[in-house]
Design a protein around this motif. Structure first.
Motif, PDB file in Angstrom:
ATOM      1  N   ALA A 145     -10.899   7.106   0.630  1.00 48.28           N
ATOM      2  CA  ALA A 145      -9.415   6.291   0.464  1.00 48.28           C
ATOM      3  C   ALA A 145      -8.794   6.838  -0.529  1.00 48.28           C
ATOM      4  O   ALA A 145      -7.374   6.540  -0.674  1.00 48.28           O
ATOM      5  CB  ALA A 145      -9.842   4.850   0.295  1.00 48.28           C
ATOM      6  N   ALA A 146      -9.260   7.728  -1.656  1.00 54.17           N
ATOM      7  CA  ALA A 146      -8.405   8.199  -2.800  1.00 54.17           C
ATOM      8  C   ALA A 146      -7.499   9.152  -2.331  1.00 54.17           C
ATOM      9  O   ALA A 146      -6.410   9.655  -2.826  1.00 54.17           O
ATOM     10  CB  ALA A 146      -9.141   8.651  -3.934  1.00 54.17           C
ATOM     11  N   ASP A 147      -7.825   9.786  -1.298  1.00 56.50           N
ATOM     12  CA  ASP A 147      -6.887  10.788  -0.622  1.00 56.50           C
ATOM     13  C   ASP A 147      -5.723  10.208   0.101  1.00 56.50           C
ATOM     14  O   ASP A 147      -4.708  11.164   0.385  1.00 56.50           O
ATOM     15  CB  ASP A 147      -7.745  11.575   0.389  1.00 56.50           C
ATOM     16  N   LEU A 148      -5.434   9.108   0.199  1.00 53.62           N
ATOM     17  CA  LEU A 148      -4.317   8.419   0.895  1.00 53.62           C
ATOM     18  C   LEU A 148      -3.123   8.260  -0.111  1.00 53.62           C
ATOM     19  O   LEU A 148      -3.521   7.996  -1.406  1.00 53.62           O
ATOM     20  CB  LEU A 148      -4.764   6.949   1.363  1.00 53.62           C
ATOM     21  N   SER A 149      -2.202   8.971   0.073  1.00 52.22           N
ATOM     22  CA  SER A 149      -0.993   9.110  -0.853  1.00 52.22           C
ATOM     23  C   SER A 149      -0.358   7.766  -1.120  1.00 52.22           C
ATOM     24  O   SER A 149      -0.229   6.903  -0.133  1.00 52.22           O
ATOM     25  CB  SER A 149       0.310   9.750   0.186  1.00 52.22           C
ATOM     26  N   ALA A 150      -0.229   7.673  -2.464  1.00 47.90           N
ATOM     27  CA  ALA A 150       0.407   6.450  -2.687  1.00 47.90           C
ATOM     28  C   ALA A 150       1.810   6.028  -2.091  1.00 47.90           C
ATOM     29  O   ALA A 150       2.050   4.739  -2.217  1.00 47.90           O
ATOM     30  CB  ALA A 150       0.399   6.369  -4.453  1.00 47.90           C
ATOM     31  N   SER A 151       2.623   6.976  -2.176  1.00 52.40           N
ATOM     32  CA  SER A 151       3.795   6.663  -1.758  1.00 52.40           C
ATOM     33  C   SER A 151       3.753   6.485   0.073  1.00 52.40           C
ATOM     34  O   SER A 151       4.615   5.420   0.345  1.00 52.40           O
ATOM     35  CB  SER A 151       4.795   7.931  -1.745  1.00 52.40           C
ATOM     36  N   ALA A 152       3.019   7.049   0.546  1.00 51.79           N
ATOM     37  CA  ALA A 152       2.806   6.494   1.937  1.00 51.79           C
ATOM     38  C   ALA A 152       2.320   5.228   2.184  1.00 51.79           C
ATOM     39  O   ALA A 152       2.548   4.417   3.301  1.00 51.79           O
ATOM     40  CB  ALA A 152       1.828   7.659   2.824  1.00 51.79           C
ATOM     41  N   THR A 153       1.300   4.618   1.482  1.00 53.62           N
ATOM     42  CA  THR A 153       0.664   3.311   1.434  1.00 53.62           C
ATOM     43  C   THR A 153       1.670   2.278   1.029  1.00 53.62           C
ATOM     44  O   THR A 153       1.256   0.919   1.210  1.00 53.62           O
ATOM     45  CB  THR A 153      -0.781   3.361   1.106  1.00 53.62           C
ATOM     46  N   LYS A 154       2.447   2.496   0.101  1.00 62.71           N
ATOM     47  CA  LYS A 154       3.511   1.549  -0.588  1.00 62.71           C
ATOM     48  C   LYS A 154       3.876   0.367   0.352  1.00 62.71           C
ATOM     49  O   LYS A 154       3.771  -0.673  -0.012  1.00 62.71           O
ATOM     50  CB  LYS A 154       4.549   2.162  -1.211  1.00 62.71           C
ATOM     51  N   LEU A 155       4.499   0.643   1.435  1.00 62.62           N
ATOM     52  CA  LEU A 155       5.034  -0.278   2.249  1.00 62.62           C
ATOM     53  C   LEU A 155       4.051  -1.268   2.922  1.00 62.62           C
ATOM     54  O   LEU A 155       4.366  -2.403   3.378  1.00 62.62           O
ATOM     55  CB  LEU A 155       5.839   0.171   3.492  1.00 62.62           C
ATOM     56  N   TRP A 156       2.784  -0.750   2.926  1.00 55.03           N
ATOM     57  CA  TRP A 156       1.601  -1.600   3.554  1.00 55.03           C
ATOM     58  C   TRP A 156       0.602  -2.323   2.871  1.00 55.03           C
ATOM     59  O   TRP A 156      -0.120  -2.706   3.156  1.00 55.03           O
ATOM     60  CB  TRP A 156       0.904  -0.797   4.666  1.00 55.03           C
ATOM     61  N   LYS A 157       1.359  -2.407   1.611  1.00 53.76           N
ATOM     62  CA  LYS A 157       0.385  -3.102   0.412  1.00 53.76           C
ATOM     63  C   LYS A 157       1.053  -4.295  -0.030  1.00 53.76           C
ATOM     64  O   LYS A 157       2.252  -4.649  -0.032  1.00 53.76           O
ATOM     65  CB  LYS A 157       0.356  -2.149  -0.793  1.00 53.76           C
ATOM     66  N   ALA A 198      -7.286  14.222  10.751  1.00 53.74           N
ATOM     67  CA  ALA A 198      -6.770  15.543  11.011  1.00 53.74           C
ATOM     68  C   ALA A 198      -6.330  15.953  12.772  1.00 53.74           C
ATOM     69  O   ALA A 198      -5.710  16.499  13.085  1.00 53.74           O
ATOM     70  CB  ALA A 198      -8.197  16.838  10.764  1.00 53.74           C
ATOM     71  N   LYS A 199      -7.230  15.158  13.494  1.00 49.84           N
ATOM     72  CA  LYS A 199      -6.927  15.247  15.033  1.00 49.84           C
ATOM     73  C   LYS A 199      -5.488  14.647  15.205  1.00 49.84           C
ATOM     74  O   LYS A 199      -4.584  14.972  16.135  1.00 49.84           O
ATOM     75  CB  LYS A 199      -7.899  14.730  15.678  1.00 49.84           C
ATOM     76  N   LEU A 200      -5.351  13.544  14.758  1.00 47.97           N
ATOM     77  CA  LEU A 200      -4.097  12.534  15.047  1.00 47.97           C
ATOM     78  C   LEU A 200      -2.811  13.230  14.447  1.00 47.97           C
ATOM     79  O   LEU A 200      -1.789  12.928  14.884  1.00 47.97           O
ATOM     80  CB  LEU A 200      -4.535  11.178  14.419  1.00 47.97           C
ATOM     81  N   ALA A 201      -3.287  14.321  13.294  1.00 54.90           N
ATOM     82  CA  ALA A 201      -2.106  14.883  12.793  1.00 54.90           C
ATOM     83  C   ALA A 201      -1.428  15.815  13.667  1.00 54.90           C
ATOM     84  O   ALA A 201      -0.070  16.311  13.490  1.00 54.90           O
ATOM     85  CB  ALA A 201      -2.752  15.797  11.390  1.00 54.90           C
ATOM     86  N   ALA A 202      -1.883  16.146  14.790  1.00 50.35           N
ATOM     87  CA  ALA A 202      -1.315  16.855  15.913  1.00 50.35           C
ATOM     88  C   ALA A 202      -0.140  16.087  16.569  1.00 50.35           C
ATOM     89  O   ALA A 202       0.769  16.918  17.042  1.00 50.35           O
ATOM     90  CB  ALA A 202      -2.338  17.138  17.144  1.00 50.35           C
ATOM     91  N   TYR A 203       0.122  14.800  16.100  1.00 50.78           N
ATOM     92  CA  TYR A 203       1.164  14.056  16.854  1.00 50.78           C
ATOM     93  C   TYR A 203       1.993  13.233  15.673  1.00 50.78           C
ATOM     94  O   TYR A 203       3.129  12.929  15.829  1.00 50.78           O
ATOM     95  CB  TYR A 203       0.899  13.110  17.776  1.00 50.78           C
ATOM     96  N   PHE A 204       0.866  12.716  14.599  1.00 47.16           N
ATOM     97  CA  PHE A 204       1.438  11.716  13.735  1.00 47.16           C
ATOM     98  C   PHE A 204       1.259  12.454  12.368  1.00 47.16           C
ATOM     99  O   PHE A 204       0.035  12.409  11.994  1.00 47.16           O
ATOM    100  CB  PHE A 204       0.799  10.477  13.996  1.00 47.16           C
ATOM    101  N   PRO A 205       2.332  12.674  11.455  1.00 47.77           N
ATOM    102  CA  PRO A 205       1.860  13.232  10.153  1.00 47.77           C
ATOM    103  C   PRO A 205       0.932  12.347   9.447  1.00 47.77           C
ATOM    104  O   PRO A 205       1.442  11.155   9.204  1.00 47.77           O
ATOM    105  CB  PRO A 205       3.430  13.541   9.433  1.00 47.77           C
ATOM    106  N   PRO A 206      -0.163  12.553   8.847  1.00 50.63           N
ATOM    107  CA  PRO A 206      -1.061  11.722   8.225  1.00 50.63           C
ATOM    108  C   PRO A 206      -0.612  11.429   6.848  1.00 50.63           C
ATOM    109  O   PRO A 206      -0.004  12.061   6.170  1.00 50.63           O
ATOM    110  CB  PRO A 206      -2.410  12.402   8.176  1.00 50.63           C
ATOM    111  N   PRO A 207      -0.994  10.338   6.225  1.00 46.81           N
ATOM    112  CA  PRO A 207      -0.839   9.840   4.813  1.00 46.81           C
ATOM    113  C   PRO A 207      -1.939  10.634   3.851  1.00 46.81           C
ATOM    114  O   PRO A 207      -1.918  10.409   2.593  1.00 46.81           O
ATOM    115  CB  PRO A 207      -1.099   8.504   4.808  1.00 46.81           C
TER     116      PRO A 207
END
Length: 425
Positions: free
Chosen positions: A125-137, A336-345
Motif C-alpha cells: 500500500a505504500a506504493d500508492l501515490s499520496a496525491s492520487a489517494t487524497k480525494l478518497w480519504k 499493471a494489467k488495468l494500466a492498459a486502460y486506467f492510469p494507476p495510482p
C-alpha cells in the motif's frame, strides 16, 4: 448526511439519500457468495480483463461463485447507483466518479480499506501515490482505491487537419505554438473543409459542464474556491474563458453547437478532449491520429485530471468479501494489467516504459507528455459535498449561455446566485 443533502435527493438524483440509506454493515454470510460491481464501461476489452481477474480470484476463493460486472450508462451512473442503494439493491462494489467522492467518502457508506489492504499479501500500500489517494480519504482513512488517475489529452485526426492545410498539433508543439487560439483555428478550418466537427469536448454535450474544466483551467478559472465556499463562475478568469469558448462555438464554429453530436473515434471530428482509456477505440482506425497535451492557456501549460475510485459498500451482505476482492483486483499484478486502460495510482507503474507495455497503441512520448507529466502537475475536476444538487443548479443556470446572443458575464453571475446558498451550507 445533512438534511440539505437528503432534500437534494428528491430533486437532483440525490446522492445523499442513497448514501443515508446505506447505514451500517449487515452481518456477513457464511455460505456461497455472489458479488456485483457497478461500472460505467461496457467496453468489451475492459469487461474481458475484469472477468479474467475475477476468474483468478474465484479460483483462489471457491466460496465466491460469481463476480458480476454491471455496466450503467455514464450519463446516469451516479443517479442510478444511489437509487439502487436507496432502494436496498445496492452493489457490493462500485466505481465512483471524482465529483461524487466527497459525498461517498464522508457519508459512512464505504468500507475503510486500510486494514484489508495492509493485510493483503504483497499488496504494498505504500506504493500508492499520496496525491492520487487524497480525494478518497477522510480522517486519515482510505475509503476508495483510485483505480484511474487519468489526465485529459487531445486526440487528433491528423488526416483531417492536414487536409485543411493546417499544421498538426505536434508541429505546433514543436514550434511552441500549441495554444488555445491555435487549437480553435485548426478546429474551425478542419470543420469547414471536412463538413464534420472541429473540436469535441467528449461527454460534455452541453450537460456535463464540469468537463469544461479541461478548457477553463487554462485561464486559471475555478468553479469554486479551494475551501469550497466561494463561487468562481463570476470571477474574471472564468468570464474570459467562457467568453473564449462561447466565441469558438457560435462565431468560429470550431466546436459543434448544442444538439449536434460527433464521435471522433468514428472519424466525425478533427479533435476531441478525453482520456487515454478511449485509445482502444482507435485499434482499427482508418485515419491517422495523434495524442497531445491540452493546449496552453493564458496562464501557461496545465493539466486536468479525471479520477475514478473503487469502493466496497458497507451495507452489502458480503462487505468483508467485497473488500477482499477489491484488494485482489488492485494488487500490483492486476494494477499493471488495468494500466492498459486506467492510469494507476502506484508510483512504481507510473513510467512511460511501463505504461507503454500495456498501451501498445500509444507511444512512450505520448504517455510521458499526457499521462506522466499530467499526473504530476494536474488538478482534479471539480468536486464538492452535495455535488448532485450543485451540479444540477450549475447546469440549469448555464443553459442560457448556449445561445448565440448570450450575455456571458450575466449568465455566469446567475450561476453564482444559484449556487452560493449551496456552497455556504
Amino acid at each position: 448526511m445533512k438534511i440539505r443533502a437528503l432534500l437534494a435527493a428528491a430533486t437532483a438524483g440525490a446522492l445523499a439519500l442513497g448514501l443515508a440509506a446505506c447505514g451500517g454493515a449487515e452481518e456477513p454470510s457464511t455460505g456461497p457468495v455472489s458479488l456485483r460491481m457497478t461500472v460505467w464501461s461496457s467496453n468489451e476489452a475492459h469487461l474481458k480483463l475484469f472477468n479474467e481477474i475475477a476468474d483468478a480470484y474465484k479460483a483462489k476463493n471457491p466460496r465466491v461463485t460469481e463476480v458480476k460486472f454491471d455496466p450503467i450508462p455514464f450519463e446516469s451512473y451516479t443517479t442510478t447507483l444511489t437509487t439502487q442503494i436507496a432502494g436496498g439493491n445496492g452493489p457490493d462494489l462500485a466505481w465512483l466518479l471524482e465529483n461524487s467522492a466527497p459525498d461517498f467518502v464522508n457519508s459512512g457508506a464505504l468500507v475503510p480499506l486500510d486494514d484489508t489492504l495492509g493485510k493483503a499479501e504483497g499488496y504494498n500500500a505504500a506504493d500508492l501515490s499520496a496525491s492520487a489517494t487524497k480525494l478518497w480519504k477522510a480522517d486519515g482513512k482510505l475509503f476508495a482505491y483510485p483505480f484511474s488517475t487519468s489526465p485529459f489529452g487531445v486526440f487528433v485526426n491528423t488526416d483531417m487537419v492536414k487536409a485543411a492545410g493546417q499544421q498538426t498539433p505536434a508541429e505546433l508543439i514543436a514550434a511552441n505554438q500549441w495554444t488555445w487560439e491555435k487549437a480553435v483555428t485548426v478546429a474551425a478550418a478542419s470543420s469547414a473543409k471536412s463538413g464534420k466537427a472541429g473540436l469535441v469536448v467528449r461527454d460534455f454535450d452541453y450537460k456535463n459542464w464540469d468537463n469544461l474544466s479541461t478548457v477553463w483551467t487554462g485561464w486559471g478559472a475555478q468553479a469554486w474556491t479551494a475551501d469550497g465556499k466561494g463561487c468562481g463562475f463570476d470571477q474574471q478568469p472564468m468570464v474570459d474563458a467562457m467568453t473564449f469558448l462561447h466565441n469558438a462555438i457560435f462565431t468560429g464554429k470550431a466546436l459543434p453547437g448544442p444538439g449536434t453530436t460527433a464521435d471522433f473515434f468514428a472519424g466525425e471530428a478533427a479533435m476531441t478532449i478525453t482520456q487515454i482509456s478511449r485509445a482502444s477505440l482507435l485499434k482499427e482506425a482508418k485515419f491517422g491520429w495523434d495524442l497531445v497535451p491540452l493546449p496552453t492557456g493564458p496562464k501557461g501549460e496545465y493539466a486536468v485530471i479525471g479520477q475514478a475510485g473503487l469502493g466496497a459498500l458497507k451495507k452489502g451482505k458480503n462487505a468483508d468479501v467485497a473488500a477482499d476482492f477489491l484488494a485482489f483486483f488492485t494488487n500490483p499484478a492486476n494494477s499493471a494489467k488495468l494500466a492498459a486502460y486506467f492510469p494507476p495510482p502506484r508510483t512504481s507503474l507510473l513510467t512511460a516504459e511501463t505504461l507503454a507495455k500495456t498501451n501498445p497503441l500509444l507511444k512512450p512520448e505520448q504517455l510521458q507528455q499526457v499521462v506522466i507529466d499530467g499526473i504530476s502537475s494536474g488538478v482534479v475536476k471539480p468536486s464538492h459535498t452535495g455535488q448532485a444538487e450543485i451540479a444540477q443548479a450549475v447546469r440549469a443556470a448555464l443553459d442560457p449561455l448556449w445561445k448565440p446572443d448570450a450575455d456571458v458575464k450575466a449568465v455566469l453571475g446567475g450561476v453564482c446566485s444559484a449556487i452560493n446558498p449551496l456552497l455556504a451550507k
